[in-house]
Design a protein around this motif. Sequence first.
Motif, PDB file in Angstrom:
ATOM      1  N   ILE A  96       0.816  -1.224   0.000  1.00 60.47           N
ATOM      2  CA  ILE A  96       0.000   0.000   0.000  1.00 60.47           C
ATOM      3  C   ILE A  96       0.844   1.266   0.000  1.00 60.47           C
ATOM      4  N   GLU A  97       2.125   1.151   0.284  1.00 58.61           N
ATOM      5  CA  GLU A  97       2.978   2.329   0.458  1.00 58.61           C
ATOM      6  C   GLU A  97       2.938   3.235  -0.772  1.00 58.61           C
ATOM      7  N   GLY A  98       2.575   4.488  -0.541  1.00 58.46           N
ATOM      8  CA  GLY A  98       2.538   5.485  -1.609  1.00 58.46           C
ATOM      9  C   GLY A  98       1.293   5.439  -2.471  1.00 58.46           C
ATOM     10  N   ASP A  99       0.383   4.498  -2.218  1.00 54.07           N
ATOM     11  CA  ASP A  99      -0.829   4.352  -3.032  1.00 54.07           C
ATOM     12  C   ASP A  99      -2.036   4.818  -2.216  1.00 54.07           C
ATOM     13  N   GLU A 100      -2.551   5.983  -2.529  1.00 52.73           N
ATOM     14  CA  GLU A 100      -3.653   6.562  -1.766  1.00 52.73           C
ATOM     15  C   GLU A 100      -4.975   5.829  -1.950  1.00 52.73           C
ATOM     16  N   ARG A 101      -5.027   4.868  -2.860  1.00 51.24           N
ATOM     17  CA  ARG A 101      -6.254   4.119  -3.106  1.00 51.24           C
ATOM     18  C   ARG A 101      -6.169   2.690  -2.574  1.00 51.24           C
ATOM     19  N   ALA A 102      -5.093   2.383  -1.826  1.00 55.45           N
ATOM     20  CA  ALA A 102      -4.898   1.026  -1.325  1.00 55.45           C
ATOM     21  C   ALA A 102      -5.004   1.008   0.199  1.00 55.45           C
ATOM     22  N   MET A 103      -5.777   0.068   0.730  1.00 50.16           N
ATOM     23  CA  MET A 103      -5.973  -0.071   2.176  1.00 50.16           C
ATOM     24  C   MET A 103      -5.445  -1.422   2.634  1.00 50.16           C
ATOM     25  N   LEU A 104      -4.888  -1.433   3.848  1.00 49.39           N
ATOM     26  CA  LEU A 104      -4.445  -2.655   4.510  1.00 49.39           C
ATOM     27  C   LEU A 104      -5.130  -2.713   5.869  1.00 49.39           C
ATOM     28  N   THR A 105      -5.868  -3.787   6.115  1.00 50.30           N
ATOM     29  CA  THR A 105      -6.611  -3.941   7.372  1.00 50.30           C
ATOM     30  C   THR A 105      -6.125  -5.175   8.113  1.00 50.30           C
ATOM     31  N   VAL A 106      -5.844  -5.007   9.402  1.00 54.59           N
ATOM     32  CA  VAL A 106      -5.530  -6.142  10.262  1.00 54.59           C
ATOM     33  C   VAL A 106      -6.681  -6.310  11.248  1.00 54.59           C
ATOM     34  N   ILE A 107      -7.066  -7.574  11.480  1.00 52.33           N
ATOM     35  CA  ILE A 107      -8.134  -7.911  12.415  1.00 52.33           C
ATOM     36  C   ILE A 107      -7.544  -8.844  13.460  1.00 52.33           C
ATOM     37  N   ALA A 108      -7.745  -8.493  14.738  1.00 53.78           N
ATOM     38  CA  ALA A 108      -7.128  -9.269  15.813  1.00 53.78           C
ATOM     39  C   ALA A 108      -7.924  -9.099  17.095  1.00 53.78           C
ATOM     40  N   ASP A 109      -7.666  -9.994  18.058  1.00 56.61           N
ATOM     41  CA  ASP A 109      -8.280  -9.830  19.377  1.00 56.61           C
ATOM     42  C   ASP A 109      -7.908  -8.475  19.966  1.00 56.61           C
ATOM     43  N   ASP A 110      -6.657  -8.082  19.788  1.00 59.70           N
ATOM     44  CA  ASP A 110      -6.155  -6.798  20.276  1.00 59.70           C
ATOM     45  C   ASP A 110      -5.282  -6.195  19.187  1.00 59.70           C
ATOM     46  N   ALA A 111      -5.754  -5.131  18.571  1.00 60.67           N
ATOM     47  CA  ALA A 111      -5.015  -4.508  17.469  1.00 60.67           C
ATOM     48  C   ALA A 111      -4.047  -3.433  17.941  1.00 60.67           C
ATOM     49  N   SER A 112      -4.013  -3.156  19.249  1.00 62.33           N
ATOM     50  CA  SER A 112      -3.180  -2.043  19.728  1.00 62.33           C
ATOM     51  C   SER A 112      -1.696  -2.225  19.433  1.00 62.33           C
ATOM     52  N   PRO A 113      -1.116  -3.445  19.510  1.00 64.61           N
ATOM     53  CA  PRO A 113       0.305  -3.557  19.144  1.00 64.61           C
ATOM     54  C   PRO A 113       0.566  -3.175  17.686  1.00 64.61           C
ATOM     55  N   TYR A 114      -0.364  -3.473  16.819  1.00 66.50           N
ATOM     56  CA  TYR A 114      -0.204  -3.103  15.411  1.00 66.50           C
ATOM     57  C   TYR A 114      -0.288  -1.586  15.235  1.00 66.50           C
ATOM     58  N   ALA A 115      -1.130  -0.945  16.043  1.00 65.52           N
ATOM     59  CA  ALA A 115      -1.282   0.509  15.954  1.00 65.52           C
ATOM     60  C   ALA A 115      -0.042   1.237  16.437  1.00 65.52           C
ATOM     61  N   GLU A 116       0.793   0.557  17.211  1.00 61.60           N
ATOM     62  CA  GLU A 116       1.995   1.190  17.749  1.00 61.60           C
ATOM     63  C   GLU A 116       3.205   1.047  16.843  1.00 61.60           C
ATOM     64  N   LEU A 117       3.066   0.312  15.748  1.00 60.42           N
ATOM     65  CA  LEU A 117       4.180   0.156  14.816  1.00 60.42           C
ATOM     66  C   LEU A 117       4.538   1.487  14.166  1.00 60.42           C
TER      67      LEU A 117
END
Length: 218
Positions: free
Chosen positions: A62-83
């Motif tokens: 998705i890097e540099g592409d304003e029309r591309a989305m990446l979604t992660v689904i998890a029990d707890d997504a907070s560690p991913y949000a801290e990357l």
Amino acid sequence: MTVGTEHELIDRWIITWAHARGLETSTVDGWPLVHVRSRTRETELICTDPGLEAFAELFTHIEGDERAMLTVIADDASPYAELALPPGVRVDRDDETLMATTFRPIEVPPLESRFTSRWDIEDHRARYFVEAGDRVAAEGTIGILGEDATFDAVETTPAFQRRGLGRHVMATLTAYALESGARRGVLAASAQGRLLYESLGWDAELDMLSLMGAVDSD
């Protein structure tokens, strides 16, 4: 929720959501890629708790592409949000929740006399509208595939909020689902929508975090 159950729920959501919108799906690095082709995005790559290192490796898609989305689904997504994100990636949504329910009849609140309602039904989905004159006050879409149903784009126009229209739309769509033979529902809820859905018996199952490509301004 066990890992196997997580994947099963997410698969049900993706398959039913894609069916409702008539979307194509493919696979990238073993994860489903939904070809959304909407106003907000062209594609959405969806992964289930892949681990921080594997998730970071997906940024290249998705890097540099304003029309591309990446979604992660998890029990707890907070560690991913801290990357740490590269310059070409930004957070788009960090307050969504994947929710599920087993349908039961819900009393449909009546509409005020100023509102009218109408359906737009196609083979793969049904859209329900509440209107005030020539304005759409609230709406929602349901897609049904076998015993599964997904609710999509349930929205109330700001000028008509706090009148119970969201509950009316959800109850009406639930009645349609039951009449159509669906017995379980799944949806992606915003923080605002989650409160309504919980009051109607939906359960919060998994966190969702969505990133978008961004143009590096440097």
